[in-house]
Design an enzyme around this catalytic site. Sequence first.
Site, short mmCIF file in Angstrom:
data_model
loop_
_atom_site.label_atom_id
_atom_site.label_comp_id
_atom_site.label_asym_id
_atom_site.label_seq_id
_atom_site.Cartn_x
_atom_site.Cartn_y
_atom_site.Cartn_z
N ASP A 95 50.90 134.38 42.35
CA ASP A 95 52.35 134.20 42.28
C ASP A 95 52.92 134.15 40.86
O ASP A 95 54.09 134.45 40.64
CB ASP A 95 52.75 132.90 43.01
N HIS A 96 52.08 133.82 39.89
CA HIS A 96 52.62 133.66 38.53
C HIS A 96 52.69 134.96 37.73
O HIS A 96 53.42 135.04 36.75
CB HIS A 96 51.75 132.67 37.73
N ASP A 160 47.65 123.15 39.52
CA ASP A 160 49.04 123.38 39.16
C ASP A 160 49.75 122.04 39.32
O ASP A 160 49.53 121.33 40.31
CB ASP A 160 49.67 124.42 40.09
N ARG A 448 61.65 122.88 35.92
CA ARG A 448 61.49 122.69 34.47
C ARG A 448 62.49 123.53 33.70
O ARG A 448 62.79 124.66 34.10
CB ARG A 448 60.09 123.11 34.03
N SER A 643 52.72 121.22 32.48
CA SER A 643 51.76 121.99 33.28
C SER A 643 50.37 121.36 33.33
O SER A 643 49.99 120.56 32.49
CB SER A 643 51.66 123.38 32.67
N ARG A 645 47.82 123.40 33.06
CA ARG A 645 46.98 124.45 32.46
C ARG A 645 45.97 123.86 31.48
O ARG A 645 46.33 123.25 30.48
CB ARG A 645 47.85 125.53 31.80
#
Length: 755
Positions: A95-96, A160, A448, A643, A645
Amino acid sequence: MAFDIDMIKGVYSQMAERVDQARELVGRPLTLSEKILYSHLWDGKSNKAFTRGKDYVDFAPDRIACQDATAQMALLQFMQAGKPKVAVPTTVHCDHLIQAKSGAVADLKVANATSEEVFNFLESVSNKYGIGFWKPGAGIIHQVVLENYAFPGGMMIGTDSHTVNAGGLGMLAIGVGGADAVDVMAGMPWELKFPKLIGVKLTGNISGWTSAKDVILKVAGILTVKGGTGAIVEYFGEGALNLSCTGKGTICNMGAEIGATTSTFGYDASMERYLRATDRNDVADAANEVKAHLTADPEVYAQPEKYFDEIIEIDLNTLKPHLNGPFTPDLATPVGELGEKAKANDWPLKVDWGLIGSCTNSSYEDLTRAASIAKQAIDKKIKPKSDFGINPGSEQIRFTAERDGLLQIFEEVGATIFTNACGPCIGQWDRSDLKGDEKNTIVHSFNRNFSKRADGNPNTHAFVGSPEMVAAIAISGRLDFDPMNDTLINEDGEAVKLDMPLGIELPVNGFAVEDAGFIAPDEDGSGVSVKVSPTSERLQLLESFQPIENESLAGAKLLIKAQGKCTTDHISMAGPWLRFRGHLDNIANNTLIGAVNAFNQKTNFVKNQLTGEYMGVPDAQRAYKAAGIKTIVVGDHNYGEGSSREHAAMQPRHLGVAAVLVKSFARIHETNLKKQGMLGLTFVNESDYDLIKEDDTFNFVDIASFKAGQALTIEIKHADGTAHTIQVNHTYNDSQIGWFREGSALNVIKKENAA
Ligand code: MIC
Ligand code: SF4
C-alpha cells in the site's frame, strides 16, 4: 467465513480461565486492556501481578501484519533467522509504494511497473514462509486488517505505527519495528514494558458536524504528541457505545499521534454489526459467547479513577469539530476559531487541496459522510474552490462505494480517485499544481502532518480534520470557513449554507467486491526460491551487524545535535526514499537529512570534525565510518516520534553511529535502537543537552559495566580543552543488554538457532 477462525476460537476458549486467574492475582476488577494483556502472556497463566510502567513482560500475540515499506526489511531479517515458516498468522500488504498522480488505474499500473522487483520479492517471500499476501491496490493495511483479521479481545503486532487502528474492533494492536515482528514470526515471545492505563470516558453523543475524528483531535490537543507514551488508552462510556466500529478505529488509529502504545474499546453492538457486515458471523458468534471478558469489569467503568493511572472525560454533546495543525497533529483548534489563529500566524487562508483517505479515515462510512457534503455542492450549485483527492481504504470499500454511487459524486465535484493505498499520506504524491516550494495550505483526513510529509514541500501547511470537514473546507477553499455558521455564494449568486453531514454506517446492500486482492500462500512453500539480485538498487541482502566494542566507544564524535522535533520522518524520510526501503546502504543516504542542526538551524548541514568542513549528515557520517570512528547523535524530546520504521535505527547503525542521546524517546524508536544493538540513552539532567558543543568528543567511561537499572557515565571533551562528565539513563534490561553485546537481537536468535 473469517480467516484463521480456529486460532480465534482457541483464544476465546482460554479467555475465561486466564482472565479469572489474573483477576485473582491482581486482587481487583480488571480493565479490558489488562484482560487482553494477561490472557496473552507467553507463559500462559500469570503468576505475578505486573507493575505498570516498570515490568518487562513476554507476550504471545495472535497475529502479525506488515506493509510493503517495512515488510522488506522485516522479511530480509526473518530470512536470516533460519525458520521454514512463520509461527503465527501473518500478512503482507502492498500500500505504501503506490504514487498518487492521475488516478487509480493509471497510477497502479505505474506502481506495478516501477516497484515490480519489490512486489515480486514480497510475494515470493510470503509464499515461501506461509504469509498471506495482499497485492498492490487491495487496500491500506489497517483498513484491510479491520475488515478481515481484527477480532475483539485479540492481540496483534504490526510493522506500522497505525496498527493500533484495530483497537476499533476491541483488540490490543500494537505497532512495532520489523525486528520485533521477526521475533514473533520466529516463534519467540514478544517483549513489552507493561503499559500504564489512561481511561477516556466519553459522555453524551456525537451529532451534527462533530465526528469520531474530533474525539481524537481533541485528545491529541489535551495529551500532546508524547502524552500517551508507554500507555494504553481505553475508551468507554455511553458515548463510546454510540460510535460506529470504524469511527472507533479512527480514534484508535490516531492514538499513534499521542505516542500511546495502543488504544482500545470494549466489545459492543457496533463491533458485532461490523463483524457481521464484513462476512464474519463466525467471529461475532464466538465473541458473543465470551462477551463479559471482551470489555472491562463493570466496577471499572463505574469508578474509573480507581483503576486507571489517568482519566480524561470528554462530553460529546459539546465537542466541536477541530482542525489540527500545521506541522504537528496535536495543535488542536475548533473550526470556528481557526481563521484568527491563521491570520495571527500568517498561515495561508486559501486552501489548495482537500484530501480524503489514509488508514484513519477511508471507511465506507467516512466516504458517505464526505459524499453527503460533496453532493450538496452539486445540488446547491457551489463550485468547489480547492482540488479534491480521494483514496478509498480497500478494494472492498471502493467497489461498494462505486456500486452505491458515492465515487460518482466525488468525480462530479472534480475529485481524482486515487488508488486504494496510502498515497499523499506518505508523500507518494506527484503534486503538479506547485512550481516550487511555495507557501500553501492543504486540509486532509490523514493522521500525520509533519513538515514535508505529504508533498515534500516544507512550506505546505497541512491541517487534519474529519473527511466531511475536509470536504466542506475544500468546497469553500478557505481555512477560516465554518460550515456550521458561514454561507457560501453559489453560481447563481445566492448565499447558501451546507447542511450537516449524513453518514451511512454500513452499506445497506452489504459490502461487495470482485477481486479483493488476496493471494494465499502455498501449503508447502519450501520449494519457492527467493531471489535478490546483487546489483539491485531496491533490495539488498543483510549482513549481520558487528557488536559495538567497548573500546571502539573511546573518542566518539558528535555527528549532529538535533534541535526540536525530530520524528522518524526527519531521521529517515519517506516519499521518494520509500523506493530504497529494501536496500540498507542506499537508504542510508537519507540518514537524518531532515533533522535541524542545533548549531546553525540548517538541515543536512553538519560539521565534519575530521576536516572542519560542513557537509550533509550522511556524508559526514560516512567519513567517520571510513576513519573507523564511532559517533553519537544528540536529540531533544520525543526523539523518533511517528513511524515504526526501523530504518531510522538501522541506517545510523549501518553507518557507524553507536549511540543516540536525547531528552526523551518515542517508544517504538527506542526499542528499534535496542534491537539493532545500539545505545539509546537519555539525559539524567535534561539541561545537559545545552552542554554539548559542535566539536565534542565523548568517552563512555563505564560502558564495560553496562547494567540494568544503573545510569551510565559519559565524559564530554570540548575542543577548548575543557570537559564535563554527565550521567545518562537507559531502560535496557538484561536480555536487551545481551542484544547490545551480540550486535543485535537478530544475532541472538541466530546464535540460539545454531546452538
Ligand atoms: C507512516 O504513517 O509514517 C508509515 C509510513 O505508515 C509508517 C511506517 C513506515 O515508515 O513504513 C508508520 O506509521 O509506522
Ligand atoms: Fe499509510 Fe498513512 Fe496510514 Fe501510514 S498513516 S499506514 S502512510 S495511510
